[in-house]
Design an enzyme around this catalytic site. Structure first.
Site, PDB file in Angstrom:
ATOM      1  N   ASP A 107       0.836  -1.202   0.000  1.00 17.05           N
ATOM      2  CA  ASP A 107       0.000   0.000   0.000  1.00 17.05           C
ATOM      3  C   ASP A 107       0.872   1.254   0.000  1.00 17.05           C
ATOM      4  OD1 ASP A 107      -2.316   1.791   0.613  1.00 17.05           O
ATOM      5  OD2 ASP A 107      -3.300  -0.106   1.044  1.00 17.05           O
ATOM      6  N   HIS A 179      -3.733   6.114   3.347  1.00 22.26           N
ATOM      7  CA  HIS A 179      -4.456   4.952   2.839  1.00 22.26           C
ATOM      8  C   HIS A 179      -3.921   3.646   3.419  1.00 22.26           C
ATOM      9  CE1 HIS A 179      -5.718   1.970  -0.239  1.00 22.26           C
ATOM     10  NE2 HIS A 179      -6.720   2.799  -0.487  1.00 22.26           N
ATOM     11  N   SER A 508     -10.984  -0.678  -1.500  1.00 21.40           N
ATOM     12  CA  SER A 508      -9.740  -0.652  -0.721  1.00 21.40           C
ATOM     13  C   SER A 508      -9.995  -1.009   0.733  1.00 21.40           C
ATOM     14  CB  SER A 508      -9.104   0.741  -0.775  1.00 21.40           C
ATOM     15  OG  SER A 508      -8.469   0.975  -1.986  1.00 21.40           O
TER      16      SER A 508
END
Length: 734
Positions: A107, A179, A508
């Site tokens: 990620d 994220h 996600s």
């Protein structure tokens, strides 16, 4: 209270409130008790009052409204509770909360100081771990611990390609964007008390596998956009395999051309071969069909659904004439009361609040109502109303759930078109219309839930339509998880606000949910292969929502299909004990690639095998779902062959039952299967015949479906698989 009516003798409204309370008479001799005076969140106070005292307060000058006390309870980020995980029963204790499992997250990096990555009470790092904590910009070895046991960064190819990493990002495992921090804490975050997003979703946050370990592999960096080079991504996956992760989650995607051109497909094949479970996001290109990313059959592809938690504002028209709720995640505990309501009726542009349609002189300081039309867009409306100096806004829209939390930088609420009609009726019947709006309300038990998120990518998979994708649906809408606090996420006026925890939506978010659940299953069943884990998850999934109806599609409001949600919504406790599983071996995937007519070069690139045989080439994998690809004839028939393995600790007999829609005929042979004990297998064939002409179906028809269900005779196990028919484009065979 309306503090503008405060009598002159009082120097502060606090003194006014306490004086008011002391003046109240009591029938039982108990005086009113002042609790708090609010100076920012609202103009008013809280107090303990008898009914007679409340009646007196409501008759006083300056009184606006009273709200009875409510009581909250400690919650998790709520998704564990929503999917049924419990501390003392089911999968969590059976798996020891994921103890000894190592999850690799590929990620944007990680914010190691987050409370979600504290290692209090965790045992030493497993001796089998071969990973490391790399030193880099704003990151050193001490940032790792017994929770975050590894962190690496991969940017060589990105930089060599001429992509300049932003000066704000870190050329290290540290997360700039947030994220990766969010996905990591969702999968395996430690329990954190008091997590919230500006007053919303308050509770104790925890990951799916809170005792599992985390290893971050940063491959995404800020340049012109957020990008990851394929070779960097592949290097990250490769290193994760080398380090010894048990599972991987990737919430990113590359163009679906061939499996040889996709670093995730390539890396995941090797991971599968080594027994590593890989979950990937299905993509955010829904609701269009054929929009799946990461659709390789050796990857568990995860779609996104809603949960039963909503964030709302309460709208009251006039003095309690009508009250209704609408979506709002405005980041202030704000109460706007008795404010004039503006509605530019008669002028279509003003009704929908188009660009430059409103005059600040008309709307300044008022609540602006923007009616619903097919052309209205809450995003544009928000910009226009905010420009005019309005106090707040009410937008009628048919898609309130599509609004992201960060869009609520202005105090507005999105209501349904039906409630919008109520606003119109009230406005037409009142000379001086007013409205109240109370923000920062969290509601649990919202229905229906789950729903398929409108953005979640849909099947069939472009490269391999013969495998039903997505495989499964997991929570992916407004998920609360950890964030990098250096990145502002909310806004009030011109002030940008940061938070340690935020609400985020996307597939996600669904992939780390699934990989955390897979970690629990792998911890409980150390001998299960990645395919066995996926099968257990798929065949025990829920296909109804919390109203006991078919899972609906947010995009249409109509019932969804397995092309939207795969086998259903994940139910981790049922997956712990599935009874039977559909297992798949490495050679089976090789035979599948052979059937795609891949060249020798392509075969070697994926399998790394110089010597292989394609004598058993077939597109019919031993998958826990079935999809019939329709051709140009009126009738299409296909026979699937499957092998089931008993994973229960006893002998068993299972009986088949099929449900088929109009135009689909399903037969199964044999319809009764016997298993001698754990590890025993049994074969069956399932034939599906689809008659398009007989039922007037057109070429555009897609997604007709039924189910095959194996019921354990005199037992508790139920093993269900969807059966779908659909048209699909032919995969590219370069």
């Amino acid at each position: 209270m309306d503090k503008s009516t405060m009598p002159a003798p009082f120097s502060s409204h606090h003194d006014w409130y306490t004086s008011t309370l002391s003046s109240l008479s009591s029938t039982d001799g108990i005086a009113a008790t002042h609790l708090y005076t609010y100076r920012h969140v609202l103009d008013g106070f809280s107090a303990v009052l008898s009914k007679s005292q409340l009646d007196q307060v409501e008759k006083m000058s300056g009184y606006i409204a009273t709200y009875p006390e409510t009581f909250g309870h400690l919650h998790t980020t709520h998704t564990p509770r929503f999917i049924g995980l419990k501390k003392h029963a089911g999968l969590w204790p059976a798996a020891r909360f994921g103890d000894d499992m190592i999850i690799g997250i590929v990620d944007t990096g990680i914010w190691p100081e987050s409370e979600s990555f504290k290692d209090h009470g965790m045992p030493p790092v497993p001796k089998r771990w071969r990973g490391a904590c790399e030193i880099g910009t704003a990151f050193n070895i001490s940032n790792c611990n017994r929770k975050l046991i590894g962190a690496r960064s991969f940017s060589k190819s990105l930089k060599e390609s001429g992509k300049i990493i932003s000066e704000h990002d870190y050329d290290s495992p540290r997360d700039f964007f947030g994220h990766g921090t969010h996905t990591s804490s969702t999968a395996a975050g430690s329990q954190v008390q008091g997590a919230e997003f500006f007053g919303y979703a308050k509770g104790a946050a925890t990951g799916m596998a809170p005792q599992a370990r985390l290893a971050m592999y940063k491959v995404l960096f800020v340049n012109d956009t957020y990008e990851s080079a394929a070779s960097d991504t592949l290097a990250g996956i490769d290193q994760a395999i080398e380090d010894g992760v048990d599972l991987m989650s990737l919430s990113l995607g590359f163009d679906e051309t061939t499996y040889t051109h996709n670093p995730i497909s390539l890396g995941a094949f090797t991971a599968m071969e080594k027994g590593i479970f890989v979950a990937c996001s299905a993509g955010n290109s829904g609701p269009d069909a054929y929009s799946i990313f990461n659709g390789a059959p050796w990857i568990t592809t995860v779609g996104a659904g809603t949960i039963d938690r909503d964030y709302v504002a309460l709208v009251t028209l006039g003095k309690g004439i009508t009250t209704f709720k609408g979506k709002s995640v405005y980041p202030e505990n704000l109460f706007i009361s008795g404010v004039p309501l503006y509605y530019g009726q008669g002028d279509k542009s003003k009704e929908i609040c188009d660009h430059q349609s409103l005059d600040p002189k008309d709307v300044s300081g008022k609540i602006v109502f923007c009616a619903f039309t097919n052309d209205s867009d809450p995003y544009d409306q928000r910009i226009e109303v905010n420009r005019t100096g309005a106090a707040a806004a009410i937008f009628a829209t048919d898609s309130p759930q599509s609004l992201d939390p960060y869009e609520f930088s202005f105090p507005f609420v999105a209501i349904s078109p039906n409630d919008g009609e109520k606003v119109k009726e009230y406005f037409a019947s009142t000379k001086q219309p007013t409205a109240d709006i109370k923000f920062q309300i969290t509601i649990l038990g919202a229905k229906p839930a789950p729903q398929v998120a409108d953005f979640s990518s849909r099947g069939p998979a472009p490269l391999s339509p013969w495998i039903l994708k997505p495989d499964i649906m997991a929570p992916g809408v407004d998920v609360l998880a950890a964030w990098a606090p250096n990145v502002p996420f909310a806004q009030v006026g011109n002030n940008r606000l940061s938070s340690d925890y935020i609400l985020l939506s996307g597939t996600s978010m669904s992939s780390p949910h699934l990989v955390g659940i897979a970690a629990l299953l792998k911890s409980a069943h150390r001998d299960w292969s990645p395919a066995a884990i996926r099968s257990a998850i798929m065949t025990t999934a829920d296909v109804v929502d919390n109203t006991n109806g078919v899972i609906t599609d947010m995009a249409t409001g109509k019932p969804g299909t397995p092309l939207d949600y795969g086998a259903g919504h994940v139910n981790p406790n049922k997956a712990l004990d599935p009874g039977l599983i559909y297992d798949i071996k490495v050679d089976d995937y090789t035979n599948f690639l052979c059937a795609l007519n891949y060249t020798r070069q392509q075969m070697v690139a994926i399998t790394r095998r110089l010597n292989y045989s394609c004598e058993c080439a077939t597109l019919d994998l031993n998958y826990p779902s079935f999809i019939v690809i329709l051709d140009n004839t009126n009738t299409t028939s296909y026979t699937f062959k499957r092998v089931l393995t008993n994973v229960a600790n006893s002998k068993a007999v299972y009986m088949a039952a099929v449900s088929a829609p109009a135009g689909m005929k399903i037969s199964i042979e044999p319809s009764l299967l016997s298993f001698d004990g754990k590890g025993s297998t049994a074969e069956f064939s399932l034939t599906v015949e689809v008659d398009l002409e007989g039922y007037g179906m057109q070429q555009s028809y897609i997604g007709n479906y039924g189910y095959l269900t194996w019921y354990e005779v005199k037992g508790k196990h139920v093993v269900r698989s969807p059966i779908v028919s659909a048209y699909a484009p032919q995969p590219q065979q370069s």
